[in-house]
Structures are given as structure tokens and as C-alpha cells.
Enzyme design. Sequence first.
Site, PDB file in Angstrom:
ATOM      1  CE  LYS A 168      65.748  15.133  -5.248  1.00 38.94           C
ATOM      2  NZ  LYS A 168      67.010  15.627  -5.670  1.00 38.94           N
ATOM      3  CG  ASP A 196      66.546  17.536  -2.680  1.00 36.46           C
ATOM      4  OD1 ASP A 196      67.145  18.398  -1.829  1.00 36.46           O
ATOM      5  OD2 ASP A 196      66.783  17.813  -4.063  1.00 36.46           O
ATOM      6  CE  LYS A 270      71.042  18.899  -8.545  1.00 35.00           C
ATOM      7  NZ  LYS A 270      70.119  19.914  -8.027  1.00 35.00           N
TER       8      LYS A 270
END
Length: 372
Positions: A168, A196, A270
Site C-alpha cells: 500500500k 491510501d 480498524k
Amino acid sequence: MKITGIELRRIAMPLVAPFRTSFGTETDRDVLLLRVVTPDAEGWGECAAMSAPLYNSEYVDGAADVLRRFLIPAVKTLLDTPAPTGQFDIHAVNRALHPFKGHNMAKSALETALLDAWLRTGGQSLATYLGAAAPTVPCGVSVGIMTSVPALLEAVDGYLQEGYQRIKLKIEPGWDLAPVQAVRDRFGPDLLLQVDANAAYTLADTPHLAKLDAHDLLLIEQPFADDDLVQHAALAKQIRTPVCLDESIHSADHAAAAISLGSCSIINIKPGRVGGYLEARRIHDLARAHGIAVWCGGMLETGLGRAANLALAALPGFTLPGDTSGSHRYFATDITEPFILQNGHLPVPTGPGIGVDPVPDILREVTVSTEW
Ligand code: OSB
Ligand code: MG
């Protein structure tokens, strides 16, 4: 469950390398840990909040304050009132914290420490309690914004050598198309690659973001602000790259709204951001029922938070590799036995509760303050 006391412990953990995102640069992880002490067991909860309210509105001092003033007293009131069954009920804890608006990372730390103590007392692992379906989980790694493309390629190469299953890249305006293209060119079409933005763009950037479509990314994570559900839905219609939400999803209700609006086709879960593992599991269940893929994000956790995240990431709807990286991606010395990748995977802890403990000498060395 009788609680003898709760300790708030602040630790300072130097990162192996600065971690730069569109919202700032982290060089040390300033972590708040909660330790719940009962006559039978101790439970640990790691607060995901960072030093400054840049990722979301929470920050470590604020989390400690709301825990002290409101959340811990609310749990004390609940536990001082005997339940009709005489049994400890983690869902009652979840409900007792619910009336307080926001502060999900503080709530998550407290709920997790209580859940851990309770599970350890009963000898059950968090993974089993949550419904884990796998003994190991595939790991990805989140690579920060670098000073140059060659430096980025070297970092990515190192992670791939270590076995990471997907990469990522953190992006922001000025650091997006070129690094993505360079990584794709160097490592080929089979590399699982995603980006991201941590909310660094707006809907006006849509034509620019559409250029990422050429690079066959797994997803683009949180391009717009956390409350831009409508704008994310508009973007999702105009680009081929799947839109994934992180900061926008504070609860199962937000997940339901995002799914209904078409704001995302993938969710980064998360536990800290959503107020704990119970809410994280609700989002997993909801997403799975809607055919929305989920993966487990991270907040540069120590081994304590990592252990609990691995239990969650083993649930059957977690179909994409998460940001559950090995300990040495973050810290030279972790406060638990280090998590080390094997064939690109980490083992899901099997011991009671979160399944790991801090190493006392290491914990003492990194402790900045404690409060009982
Ligand atoms: O947006 O996913 C994010 C770290 C801190 C705050 C926000 C994020 C991240 C990461 C790294 O991307 C996740 C990790 O490796 O723990
Ligand atoms: Mg993110």
C-alpha cells in the site's frame, strides 16, 4: 468479574523509520495502554489514538482524559451494579460506553482490556471468541511518502523480499501517479498494489484520480474527507479503481450508509476507529452479507494491539491482506515477543484473551508514566 483496578500507562516507542502520510510525519509512537487487573487475570487494551488529532479527532492526551473522567467511571458504575445473571457481560460494557459521543479509540482500549481480562479468566482466545476461521493471516505493508522515487522502490523491494503479500502506497497531491507508475513498472502486473490518500483530495480531483485506473490497483483508500460519503459515491461511479473507506467508517451505521449510497465497495476495519472489536465484528458481518470485502487496517500498534488485530483479521470476511505487518516494520524492539512474518503470513495468537503479554523489562524501559 471483579476489577481490582485499572492502570493507564503511557509508553514512547521510536519507529524504525519516519512514517509520512498526507496528514503528517510520525517518528515516535506515543501510545496509551490500559491494564485491567482482576483477582484472576490482567487484560490489556492499546489505544490507537496518535499524539495529535490529524488522522481523526482523537489524540492521546484527550483519550486519557475522557477515560479518566467518563468512560472508566461509567464502567465502574456498571460493574458495581450486579447483573441479573451474576455474569460479566461485555455487551453491557459496550452499551454503557455508547451514550458518550465519539472517542471511539478510548472506548476501544477500555472495552478490549476488559474483554481480554474476561477471556483470559475463562481460558478462551479472542480469535475463537470473535469467530476466527484461519490460523494465519496474509500480511500487507503500508509504505509512507518518501523523499524520492528511487528511495520508494528500494523500500518496496525490501518489503517484498521479506514476503509481504501486498503493498500500500501512501499518496497525496504531488506524490501519486509517478510513484504508482514506478512501482508498477519495476515490480510488474502481478504485484497486489493499492493506495491510501488519508483524505488528501476532493471531488474536483476526479479526472486526476481516474488516471490511477491505468495501474490496476486493488483499491484507493479514503481519497476524500471522512464526512464525504456522497462525494465518494460520485467518485466511485466515475473511476474503475474500487473505492475503500477508512476514516469515514466510525460504526456499523456508517458502514450501512456507505454501502447503501455506493460510497465504497471495500472497507478498512480498524477496531480503534469504530470503538472496539464488537463493533468491528458487526461491520464485518454487515459487509459480508452485502458482498463488500473488508481488510484489517492498523495504527502502528505495538504487539498488544497487533495480537488483537490478528484475531479479527482471521474472520472469514477479511478477504484482502491487511496492514497487519510484522513487529520489525515498526519497532526495533516490540513490547511483546515480536511478530515475525512466515511466508508472508502472521500467526493468529491462540492463547487466552489476546494471547500475548508485554515483556516486563522492555515495558518498563519504554514507560513514560503510569497512573492507577
Ligand atoms: O490510514 O491506514 C491509515 C497508520 C497510522 C494512521 C493511519 C493509517 C496508518 C497506516 C499504517 O496506513 C497502518 C499500519 O501499518 O499499522
Ligand atoms: Mg488509511
